[in-house]
Design a protein around this motif. Structure first.
Motif, PDB file in Angstrom:
ATOM      1  N   THR A  72       0.850  -1.200   0.000  1.00  0.00           N
ATOM      2  CA  THR A  72       0.000   0.000   0.000  1.00  0.00           C
ATOM      3  C   THR A  72       0.881   1.244   0.000  1.00  0.00           C
ATOM      4  OG1 THR A  72      -1.686  -1.219   1.261  1.00  0.00           O
ATOM      5  CG2 THR A  72      -1.840   1.192   1.220  1.00  0.00           C
ATOM      6  N   ILE A  94      -0.448   7.519  -4.279  1.00  0.00           N
ATOM      7  CA  ILE A  94      -0.685   7.558  -5.727  1.00  0.00           C
ATOM      8  C   ILE A  94       0.065   8.738  -6.318  1.00  0.00           C
ATOM      9  CG2 ILE A  94      -2.484   7.629  -7.503  1.00  0.00           C
ATOM     10  CD1 ILE A  94      -4.451   6.645  -5.413  1.00  0.00           C
ATOM     11  N   GLN A 106      -3.113   3.123  -3.066  1.00  0.00           N
ATOM     12  CA  GLN A 106      -3.331   2.092  -4.075  1.00  0.00           C
ATOM     13  C   GLN A 106      -2.477   0.869  -3.754  1.00  0.00           C
ATOM     14  OE1 GLN A 106      -2.241   3.654  -7.903  1.00  0.00           O
ATOM     15  NE2 GLN A 106      -0.041   3.639  -7.487  1.00  0.00           N
ATOM     16  N   ALA A 163      -7.461   1.367  -6.075  1.00  0.00           N
ATOM     17  CA  ALA A 163      -7.106   2.677  -5.540  1.00  0.00           C
ATOM     18  C   ALA A 163      -8.306   3.266  -4.822  1.00  0.00           C
ATOM     19  CB  ALA A 163      -6.643   3.602  -6.657  1.00  0.00           C
ATOM     20  N   TYR A 172     -13.973   3.652  -4.679  1.00  0.00           N
ATOM     21  CA  TYR A 172     -12.767   2.858  -4.945  1.00  0.00           C
ATOM     22  C   TYR A 172     -12.753   2.465  -6.410  1.00  0.00           C
ATOM     23  CZ  TYR A 172     -12.335   2.474   0.126  1.00  0.00           C
ATOM     24  OH  TYR A 172     -12.194   2.754   1.451  1.00  0.00           O
ATOM     25  N   SER A 212     -10.824   0.114  -9.534  1.00  0.00           N
ATOM     26  CA  SER A 212      -9.928  -0.992  -9.873  1.00  0.00           C
ATOM     27  C   SER A 212      -9.783  -1.070 -11.384  1.00  0.00           C
ATOM     28  CB  SER A 212     -10.474  -2.316  -9.316  1.00  0.00           C
ATOM     29  OG  SER A 212     -11.644  -2.696 -10.007  1.00  0.00           O
TER      30      SER A 212
END
Length: 473
Positions: free
Chosen positions: A39, A42, A131, A140, A155, A157
């Motif tokens: 994790t 970003i 993310q 993310a 969220y 993906s």
């Protein structure tokens, strides 16, 4: 408490070790920043795109009355798109949770719900989007927005098509990591081994030169790490001390031999005056004979001392032909004058380093002895064997008893046979030869030969270019 002094050599090794450990530690700490499976934050360009998508979604579903209806329409649109021929798996998928992290709506079966739920559970700080990569699925979030007038977290993906970072690829494959570490460390280790071995090799070459009788200081030994500099300085001091000791001993022998000549000369003069006054007598004749023998002995000692004084300084590189070619030819001529035959083999093309006078005198001495004590035949053989030159001198004389073969090289030793009884020699000839050969790291051995007499075998090391040093001008 005083700490022990850390040497320069060990300091280098410790520095390289800790530098390597530091690089490994930095690589390990930086893995998390490059590993998409962890994790992490970003990048700003992608984060800006996500906020634009959230703004678009917020406007798109602003007129809906409830969140459930908005998510239901979104899922139906996703299903219609997934069943069509123009399905695009690279399109991002949107998921929504309430402010407590509860997933809103029903996720389609084809999506990896466990990955989404795991990511929602991991993200505790919702103030900044994060993310994480799950296999080929990048997730993310959370991104806050109002969906149908209700605050939610979004969220996103999508499929991850980027290749994994090189560092991550290496760390995931232990054998590849080992190979890369070996490739990187091998030049460093080779350089370190070369740097450590060079002073040791210089010291080894200097020791070989000393073993050959070349007592010359080498300034190159006092370079390199602290340990080798100290060892080189101590080695040069030892060479200087040995050089002075040998020179002093040889000068003392020369001075003593020279001083003995003065009273011996006066003794012979007194004996001559007594003979003139009283006439010939057996006693006076015996005195003169012994005085003459003593003078000959002193002459040989002077010759030995002259050859040895500073002989370790007078070192030259010469071929075997230059050293003994003329000596063999002259000895052949002298043997013919006394009706004896001397045969010598061709001298090999090889190079020796040493004192020319000592080397020539050593071989000339045993050849002349063989001519003197042989009946009618002498054979001299020069042979090259690996890194040595073998010189064999044989005669067909009476030889030396087996139990005295090792004693004939002692100074003033006289053998019990007729070979030395009537020669009038002082027993220094073979001692001079043995000393000269030994000063050149060679050996000399006596034995019986096939001709019936004595065989003397000399072994001398040939010149090694790796150990050679430029001669001083």
């Amino acid at each position: 408490m005083r700490l022990p002094k850390i040497s320069n050599l060990y300091g280098r090794i410790f520095a390289i070790f800790w530098l390597t450990m530091l690089l490994v530690l930095l690589a390990a700490l930086s893995v998390s920043n490059f590993d998409p499976r962890e994790t992490h934050t970003i990048e700003p360009p992608r984060l800006k795109d996500l906020y634009r998508l959230a703004e678009f979604t917020e406007k798109r579903f602003a007129h809906y009355l409830s969140v459930d209806s908005a998510i239901r329409d979104l899922n139906q649109w996703r299903q219609r798109r997934g069943s069509g021929r123009d399905r695009d798996d690279d399109q991002p998928e949107l998921y929504f949770t309430d402010l407590n992290g509860n997933l809103l709506g029903t996720m389609p079966r084809h999506m990896k719900s466990k990955a989404i739920q795991n990511f929602i559970t991991l993200v505790e700080d919702t103030s900044e989007p994060k993310q994480k990569l799950y296999g080929q699925l990048m997730v993310a979030g959370p991104i806050p927005l109002n969906l149908a007038g209700q605050p939610v977290h979004m969220y996103i993906s999508h499929k991850w098509h980027r290749p994994p970072p090189l560092l991550l690829l290496v760390l995931d494959r232990p054998f590849l990591l080992l190979l890369i570490v070996m490739v990187i460390s091998t030049p460093l280790l080779l350089w370190l081994a070369w740097a450590l071995s060079q002073p040791a090799r210089r010291l080894e070459r200097a020791a070989r030169r000393v073993a050959k009788g070349e007592f010359v200081e080498d300034p190159d030994l006092e370079r390199g790490s602290t340990e080798f500099r100290e060892a080189g300085a101590a080695f040069n001091q030892m060479v200087t001390a040995v050089n002075k000791m040998i020179s002093g001993q040889q000068r003392l022998l020369s001075d003593i031999s020279h001083e003995l000549r003065s009273p011996l000369t006066r003794l012979r003069m007194a004996n001559a005056l007594a003979t003139r006054k009283q006439g010939e007598s057996a006693e006076l004749t015996r005195i003169d004979t012994e005085a003459e023998r003593l003078e000959k002995m002193i002459s040989e000692l002077l010759e030995l001392s002259r050859m040895q004084v500073n002989s370790h300084h007078e070192r030259e590189i010469m071929t075997a032909e230059e050293l003994w070619g003329d000596i063999a030819e002259d000895a052949k001529f002298e043997a013919e004058q006394v009706n004896k035959q001397l045969i010598y083999s061709a001298i090999p093309d090889c190079t020796l380093q040493g004192n020319p006078n000592l080397l020539m005198s050593a071989v000339e001495n045993i050849i002349r002895n063989a001519i003197h004590y042989s009946q009618d035949r002498i054979q001299v053989t020069f042979t090259r064997q690996d890194c040595e030159l073998l010189i064999s001198v044989e005669d067909n004389g009476e030889g030396v008893p087996e139990d005295e073969l090792e004693d004939i090289f002692r100074p003033f030793y006289r053998v019990s046979t007729a070979r030395d009884r009537h020669s009038g020699g002082a027993g220094l000839g073979l001692a001079i030869t043995e000393s000269a050969v030994r000063q050149h790291s060679g050996t000399i051995k006596a034995s019986r030969c096939d001709l019936g007499g004595l065989k003397l075998l000399i072994k001398l090391p040939l010149q090694n270019q790796a150990d050679a040093r430029p001669q001083k001008q």
